[in-house]
Motif scaffolding. Structure first.
Motif, PDB file in Angstrom:
ATOM      1  N   ASP A   2      -6.346  11.542   6.839  1.00 33.22           N
ATOM      2  CA  ASP A   2      -6.787  10.377   7.614  1.00 33.22           C
ATOM      3  C   ASP A   2      -8.244  10.529   8.047  1.00 33.22           C
ATOM      4  OD1 ASP A   2      -4.189   9.475   7.358  1.00 33.22           O
ATOM      5  OD2 ASP A   2      -3.699   9.631   9.493  1.00 33.22           O
ATOM      6  N   ASP A  42      -4.817   3.562   4.447  1.00 34.91           N
ATOM      7  CA  ASP A  42      -4.058   3.154   3.259  1.00 34.91           C
ATOM      8  C   ASP A  42      -4.929   2.390   2.268  1.00 34.91           C
ATOM      9  OD1 ASP A  42      -1.874   4.376   4.405  1.00 34.91           O
ATOM     10  OD2 ASP A  42      -0.848   2.518   4.931  1.00 34.91           O
ATOM     11  N   GLU A  43      -5.866   1.586   2.750  1.00 37.10           N
ATOM     12  CA  GLU A  43      -6.773   0.868   1.851  1.00 37.10           C
ATOM     13  C   GLU A  43      -7.678   1.836   1.099  1.00 37.10           C
ATOM     14  OE1 GLU A  43      -7.352  -3.459   4.065  1.00 37.10           O
ATOM     15  OE2 GLU A  43      -8.575  -1.759   4.735  1.00 37.10           O
ATOM     16  N   THR A  84       0.937   5.255   1.209  1.00 39.87           N
ATOM     17  CA  THR A  84       0.312   6.210   2.121  1.00 39.87           C
ATOM     18  C   THR A  84      -0.082   7.468   1.352  1.00 39.87           C
ATOM     19  OG1 THR A  84       2.378   7.342   2.707  1.00 39.87           O
ATOM     20  CG2 THR A  84       1.759   5.402   4.033  1.00 39.87           C
ATOM     21  N   LYS A 126     -11.462   8.096   6.855  1.00 38.85           N
ATOM     22  CA  LYS A 126     -12.361   7.406   7.793  1.00 38.85           C
ATOM     23  C   LYS A 126     -13.816   7.765   7.492  1.00 38.85           C
ATOM     24  CE  LYS A 126      -9.702   4.771   9.985  1.00 38.85           C
ATOM     25  NZ  LYS A 126      -9.858   3.331   9.714  1.00 38.85           N
ATOM     26  N   SER A 164       0.834  -1.200   0.000  1.00 35.82           N
ATOM     27  CA  SER A 164       0.000   0.000   0.000  1.00 35.82           C
ATOM     28  C   SER A 164       0.872   1.254   0.000  1.00 35.82           C
ATOM     29  CB  SER A 164      -0.933  -0.005   1.203  1.00 35.82           C
ATOM     30  OG  SER A 164      -0.215   0.138   2.390  1.00 35.82           O
ATOM     31  N   LYS A 183     -12.304   0.284   6.505  1.00 44.13           N
ATOM     32  CA  LYS A 183     -11.019   0.110   5.831  1.00 44.13           C
ATOM     33  C   LYS A 183      -9.958   0.943   6.535  1.00 44.13           C
ATOM     34  CE  LYS A 183     -12.651  -0.672   1.108  1.00 44.13           C
ATOM     35  NZ  LYS A 183     -12.584  -0.136  -0.270  1.00 44.13           N
ATOM     36  N   THR A 184      -8.712   0.531   6.385  1.00 41.79           N
ATOM     37  CA  THR A 184      -7.614   1.356   6.877  1.00 41.79           C
ATOM     38  C   THR A 184      -7.474   2.566   5.952  1.00 41.79           C
ATOM     39  OG1 THR A 184      -5.869   0.309   5.557  1.00 41.79           O
ATOM     40  CG2 THR A 184      -6.380  -0.690   7.725  1.00 41.79           C
TER      41      THR A 184
END
Length: 95
Positions: free
Chosen positions: A38, A51-52, A4, A42, A2, A48-49
């Motif tokens: 970030d 990065d995902e 960032t 969200k 992945s 999901k994270t």
């Protein structure tokens, strides 16, 4: 592997139109931009994270997302990329 948000910004910055002093400013205060990216990731998908979420974006969607992140933090910090006097050391985060 992945990628960032910070890594992808670095790779896509020219396509997004972020260069020179503006990119230097973003790098200096990168933690604010990463926090906002970030938070927005969200909002897109809590399951999901970060990065995902970033990895799932095609370049055009990532570019639009990133421009929104940058514009939001520039506004909060009082940075105007077209004003050579903005972005000085005294710029404080505005909550």
């Amino acid at each position: 592997m992945s990628e960032t948000w910070r890594q992808r910004l670095s790779r896509r910055r020219r396509e997004i139109g972020i260069e020179g002093p503006e990119y230097d400013y973003i790098q200096k205060y990168i933690e604010f931009y990463c926090f906002e990216a970030d938070r927005r990731c969200k909002e897109i998908d809590m399951n999901k994270t970060v990065d995902e979420v970033i990895d799932s974006m095609k370049d055009k969607k990532f570019d639009k997302f990133t421009k929104g992140v940058i514009d939001a933090i520039h506004k909060k910090r009082g940075y105007d990329p077209h004003d050579s006097s903005s972005g000085r050391e005294t710029a404080a985060i505005i909550s």
